[in-house]
Design a protein around this motif. Sequence first.
Motif, PDB file in Angstrom:
ATOM      1  N   ILE A 177      -8.887   7.850  -5.180  1.00 27.78           N
ATOM      2  CA  ILE A 177      -7.905   7.366  -5.304  1.00 27.78           C
ATOM      3  C   ILE A 177      -6.601   8.553  -4.719  1.00 27.78           C
ATOM      4  CG2 ILE A 177      -6.001   6.231  -5.962  1.00 27.78           C
ATOM      5  CD1 ILE A 177      -8.181   4.098  -7.574  1.00 27.78           C
ATOM      6  N   ILE A 178      -6.527   9.335  -5.238  1.00 30.47           N
ATOM      7  CA  ILE A 178      -5.430  10.155  -5.194  1.00 30.47           C
ATOM      8  C   ILE A 178      -5.299  11.150  -4.287  1.00 30.47           C
ATOM      9  CG2 ILE A 178      -4.024  12.768  -6.483  1.00 30.47           C
ATOM     10  CD1 ILE A 178      -5.658  11.168  -9.188  1.00 30.47           C
ATOM     11  N   GLU A 179      -6.694  11.199  -3.520  1.00 26.69           N
ATOM     12  CA  GLU A 179      -6.920  12.728  -2.572  1.00 26.69           C
ATOM     13  C   GLU A 179      -6.714  11.126  -1.229  1.00 26.69           C
ATOM     14  OE1 GLU A 179     -11.005  14.198  -2.432  1.00 26.69           O
ATOM     15  OE2 GLU A 179     -10.298  14.496  -4.282  1.00 26.69           O
ATOM     16  N   MET A 180      -6.911   9.817  -1.003  1.00 26.61           N
ATOM     17  CA  MET A 180      -6.533   8.492  -0.090  1.00 26.61           C
ATOM     18  C   MET A 180      -5.188   8.689   0.369  1.00 26.61           C
ATOM     19  SD  MET A 180      -9.455   5.829  -0.113  1.00 26.61           S
ATOM     20  CE  MET A 180     -10.360   5.248  -1.379  1.00 26.61           C
ATOM     21  N   LEU A 181      -4.359   8.664  -1.061  1.00 24.55           N
ATOM     22  CA  LEU A 181      -2.825   9.055  -1.010  1.00 24.55           C
ATOM     23  C   LEU A 181      -2.133   9.594  -0.559  1.00 24.55           C
ATOM     24  CD1 LEU A 181      -2.263   7.151  -4.544  1.00 24.55           C
ATOM     25  CD2 LEU A 181      -1.492   6.105  -2.253  1.00 24.55           C
ATOM     26  N   LEU A 182      -2.873  10.563  -0.535  1.00 30.40           N
ATOM     27  CA  LEU A 182      -2.094  12.496  -0.591  1.00 30.40           C
ATOM     28  C   LEU A 182      -2.548  12.529   1.332  1.00 30.40           C
ATOM     29  CD1 LEU A 182      -3.178  14.698  -3.066  1.00 30.40           C
ATOM     30  CD2 LEU A 182      -0.619  13.875  -2.508  1.00 30.40           C
ATOM     31  N   ALA A 183      -3.901  11.492   1.337  1.00 27.00           N
ATOM     32  CA  ALA A 183      -4.536  11.767   3.240  1.00 27.00           C
ATOM     33  C   ALA A 183      -3.277  11.064   4.403  1.00 27.00           C
ATOM     34  CB  ALA A 183      -6.561  11.601   3.528  1.00 27.00           C
ATOM     35  N   GLU A 184      -2.950   9.514   2.877  1.00 31.80           N
ATOM     36  CA  GLU A 184      -2.187   8.814   3.609  1.00 31.80           C
ATOM     37  C   GLU A 184      -1.153   8.633   4.144  1.00 31.80           C
ATOM     38  OE1 GLU A 184      -0.411   4.898   4.751  1.00 31.80           O
ATOM     39  OE2 GLU A 184      -0.527   6.180   3.327  1.00 31.80           O
ATOM     40  N   GLY A 185      -0.457   9.684   3.516  1.00 30.09           N
ATOM     41  CA  GLY A 185       1.518   9.733   4.243  1.00 30.09           C
ATOM     42  C   GLY A 185       1.230  11.400   4.045  1.00 30.09           C
ATOM     43  N   ARG A 241     -11.080  15.587   0.921  1.00 28.92           N
ATOM     44  CA  ARG A 241     -11.980  15.237   0.737  1.00 28.92           C
ATOM     45  C   ARG A 241     -11.756  14.196   2.376  1.00 28.92           C
ATOM     46  NH1 ARG A 241     -15.092  11.618  -3.252  1.00 28.92           N
ATOM     47  NH2 ARG A 241     -13.001  13.044  -4.908  1.00 28.92           N
ATOM     48  N   PHE A 242     -10.683  13.320   2.959  1.00 26.77           N
ATOM     49  CA  PHE A 242     -10.250  12.627   3.285  1.00 26.77           C
ATOM     50  C   PHE A 242      -9.603  13.108   4.830  1.00 26.77           C
ATOM     51  CE2 PHE A 242     -10.893   9.798  -0.265  1.00 26.77           C
ATOM     52  CZ  PHE A 242     -12.247   9.381   0.311  1.00 26.77           C
ATOM     53  N   PRO A 243      -9.859  12.926   5.804  1.00 28.12           N
ATOM     54  CA  PRO A 243      -8.737  13.586   7.047  1.00 28.12           C
ATOM     55  C   PRO A 243      -7.454  13.026   6.880  1.00 28.12           C
ATOM     56  CG  PRO A 243     -10.121  11.739   7.910  1.00 28.12           C
ATOM     57  CD  PRO A 243     -10.321  11.733   6.566  1.00 28.12           C
ATOM     58  N   TYR A 244      -6.467  13.922   7.320  1.00 26.14           N
ATOM     59  CA  TYR A 244      -5.383  13.472   7.117  1.00 26.14           C
ATOM     60  C   TYR A 244      -4.811  12.972   8.228  1.00 26.14           C
ATOM     61  CZ  TYR A 244      -4.414  17.479   3.527  1.00 26.14           C
ATOM     62  OH  TYR A 244      -3.697  17.642   1.800  1.00 26.14           O
ATOM     63  N   GLN A 245      -3.600  11.937   7.839  1.00 35.21           N
ATOM     64  CA  GLN A 245      -3.557  10.486   8.813  1.00 35.21           C
ATOM     65  C   GLN A 245      -2.072  11.143   9.744  1.00 35.21           C
ATOM     66  OE1 GLN A 245      -5.495   7.807   8.894  1.00 35.21           O
ATOM     67  NE2 GLN A 245      -6.893   9.333   8.004  1.00 35.21           N
ATOM     68  N   PHE A 246      -1.580  12.462   9.144  1.00 35.96           N
ATOM     69  CA  PHE A 246       0.011  12.689   9.731  1.00 35.96           C
ATOM     70  C   PHE A 246       0.621  11.828  10.540  1.00 35.96           C
ATOM     71  CE2 PHE A 246      -2.471  16.248   9.922  1.00 35.96           C
ATOM     72  CZ  PHE A 246      -1.826  17.080   9.032  1.00 35.96           C
ATOM     73  N   PRO A 247       0.552  10.588   9.470  1.00 37.44           N
ATOM     74  CA  PRO A 247       1.940   8.879  10.103  1.00 37.44           C
ATOM     75  C   PRO A 247       2.497   9.460  10.492  1.00 37.44           C
ATOM     76  CG  PRO A 247       1.543   8.785   8.243  1.00 37.44           C
ATOM     77  CD  PRO A 247       0.545   9.674   8.267  1.00 37.44           C
ATOM     78  N   MET A 286       8.956  -5.600   0.692  1.00 40.07           N
ATOM     79  CA  MET A 286       7.480  -4.745   1.908  1.00 40.07           C
ATOM     80  C   MET A 286       7.464  -5.919   2.584  1.00 40.07           C
ATOM     81  SD  MET A 286       6.367  -2.822  -0.671  1.00 40.07           S
ATOM     82  CE  MET A 286       5.143  -2.414   0.219  1.00 40.07           C
ATOM     83  N   LYS A 287       7.450  -5.035   3.541  1.00 37.36           N
ATOM     84  CA  LYS A 287       7.464  -5.786   4.966  1.00 37.36           C
ATOM     85  C   LYS A 287       6.078  -5.663   5.859  1.00 37.36           C
ATOM     86  CE  LYS A 287      10.047  -5.689   9.314  1.00 37.36           C
ATOM     87  NZ  LYS A 287      11.353  -5.722  10.091  1.00 37.36           N
ATOM     88  N   ASP A 288       5.697  -5.756   6.079  1.00 34.50           N
ATOM     89  CA  ASP A 288       4.603  -5.864   7.134  1.00 34.50           C
ATOM     90  C   ASP A 288       3.023  -5.952   6.691  1.00 34.50           C
ATOM     91  OD1 ASP A 288       5.512  -6.366  10.139  1.00 34.50           O
ATOM     92  OD2 ASP A 288       6.368  -4.311  10.313  1.00 34.50           O
ATOM     93  N   ARG A 289       2.266  -4.993   7.064  1.00 35.60           N
ATOM     94  CA  ARG A 289       0.985  -5.556   6.664  1.00 35.60           C
ATOM     95  C   ARG A 289       0.152  -4.264   6.779  1.00 35.60           C
ATOM     96  NH1 ARG A 289       0.559 -10.621   4.098  1.00 35.60           N
ATOM     97  NH2 ARG A 289      -1.902 -10.697   3.167  1.00 35.60           N
ATOM     98  N   SER A 290      -1.190  -4.670   5.904  1.00 31.18           N
ATOM     99  CA  SER A 290      -2.385  -3.327   6.157  1.00 31.18           C
ATOM    100  C   SER A 290      -1.842  -1.773   6.048  1.00 31.18           C
ATOM    101  CB  SER A 290      -2.637  -3.858   7.813  1.00 31.18           C
ATOM    102  OG  SER A 290      -4.254  -2.810   7.561  1.00 31.18           O
ATOM    103  N   LYS A 291      -1.944  -1.125   7.572  1.00 33.27           N
ATOM    104  CA  LYS A 291      -1.070   0.471   7.674  1.00 33.27           C
ATOM    105  C   LYS A 291      -0.042   0.441   7.586  1.00 33.27           C
ATOM    106  CE  LYS A 291      -2.872   1.184  12.489  1.00 33.27           C
ATOM    107  NZ  LYS A 291      -1.495   0.497  13.044  1.00 33.27           N
ATOM    108  N   ASP A 292       0.493  -0.764   8.404  1.00 38.28           N
ATOM    109  CA  ASP A 292       1.752  -0.579   8.841  1.00 38.28           C
ATOM    110  C   ASP A 292       2.439  -0.638   7.937  1.00 38.28           C
ATOM    111  OD1 ASP A 292       1.501  -0.653  11.609  1.00 38.28           O
ATOM    112  OD2 ASP A 292       1.125  -1.714  12.010  1.00 38.28           O
ATOM    113  N   ILE A 293       1.638  -2.000   6.113  1.00 41.56           N
ATOM    114  CA  ILE A 293       3.158  -1.832   5.576  1.00 41.56           C
ATOM    115  C   ILE A 293       4.207  -0.912   4.713  1.00 41.56           C
ATOM    116  CG2 ILE A 293       1.434  -1.020   3.381  1.00 41.56           C
ATOM    117  CD1 ILE A 293       2.317  -3.716   2.162  1.00 41.56           C
ATOM    118  N   ARG A 294       5.383  -1.622   4.709  1.00 38.82           N
ATOM    119  CA  ARG A 294       6.304  -0.636   4.005  1.00 38.82           C
ATOM    120  C   ARG A 294       7.139  -1.252   2.902  1.00 38.82           C
ATOM    121  NH1 ARG A 294       7.390  -2.008   9.185  1.00 38.82           N
ATOM    122  NH2 ARG A 294       9.679  -2.051   9.825  1.00 38.82           N
ATOM    123  N   ILE A 295       8.389   0.005   2.698  1.00 39.49           N
ATOM    124  CA  ILE A 295       9.622  -0.467   2.199  1.00 39.49           C
ATOM    125  C   ILE A 295      10.459  -1.361   3.162  1.00 39.49           C
ATOM    126  CG2 ILE A 295      11.195  -0.023   0.623  1.00 39.49           C
ATOM    127  CD1 ILE A 295       9.042  -0.812  -0.944  1.00 39.49           C
TER     128      ILE A 295
END
Length: 246
Positions: free
Chosen positions: A101-109, A137-143, A181-190
């Motif tokens: 979970i920690i790795e996913m959070l780090l890679a996602e943002g 272990r997950f690829p960085y998303q660099f959103p 919260m606004k939007d859903r899934s990968k677009d969800i944001r504050i």
Amino acid sequence: MPDNRQRIRGGGVSMPDKVKFTIDGQECLADQGVTIYEAAKANGVYIPVLCHYEGLKAVGSCRICSVMVNGRWMASCTQPLSEGMVIENDAPLVNEYRQAIIEMLLAEGNHFCPTCEKSGNCELQALAYRYGIMVPRFPYQFPRRKIEAFPGFLLEHNRCIQCQRCVRAIQTEDGRKIFAMKDRSKDIRINIDRKLAAKLSEDQIQKAMDICPVGAILKKGVGFIRPIGQRKYDRQPIGSEIEGEK
Ligand code: FES
């Protein structure tokens, strides 16, 4: 599950004050009506949390607090404790799950700790150290995410982990929410109501910054007052304040 109710005079049934349970092989007692997380904490056992914050309604969204109870995954911040539970917390499979979970959070943002004002006070960073994360272990998303400026504070979407602590904690005096919260899934944001945000007091802005587990809410004009290296988790690992109460 054993029935520990007691017959009382007059034929009624009373519940005992304490609940017996086992966590990581240690027999413990806790008050009736608490969650697994609260029961563990009362017994000096640390369970990591991110979306949960004392005093706020638990929403069970981040799952970092998951434990195995009698062989099943449960979110300890929302799951009520019950008699005879056998809980695995500091166990290889549970720790592996939390690492992921920690790795996913780090890679996602976009978490660039060395330049972040929250470094050393950041719960996500502190958990990454506690769970020995080197490289996700997950690829960085660099959103590509925005940084928004409001009177008195910044909202750094790159670092937000959508824990919703700010949504639950910060309200106007008449009880209206400022963060949502606004939007859903990968677009969800504050999303912030700009008119209401302009009414936030200095104290409310500070509270929002403090309650944010990462560096997504930053009060303007106070950067790096305490040098990196002298901050909360620079001095003691996350969780040690609970484990120290054993
Ligand atoms: Fe329990 Fe987030 S802390 S689900």
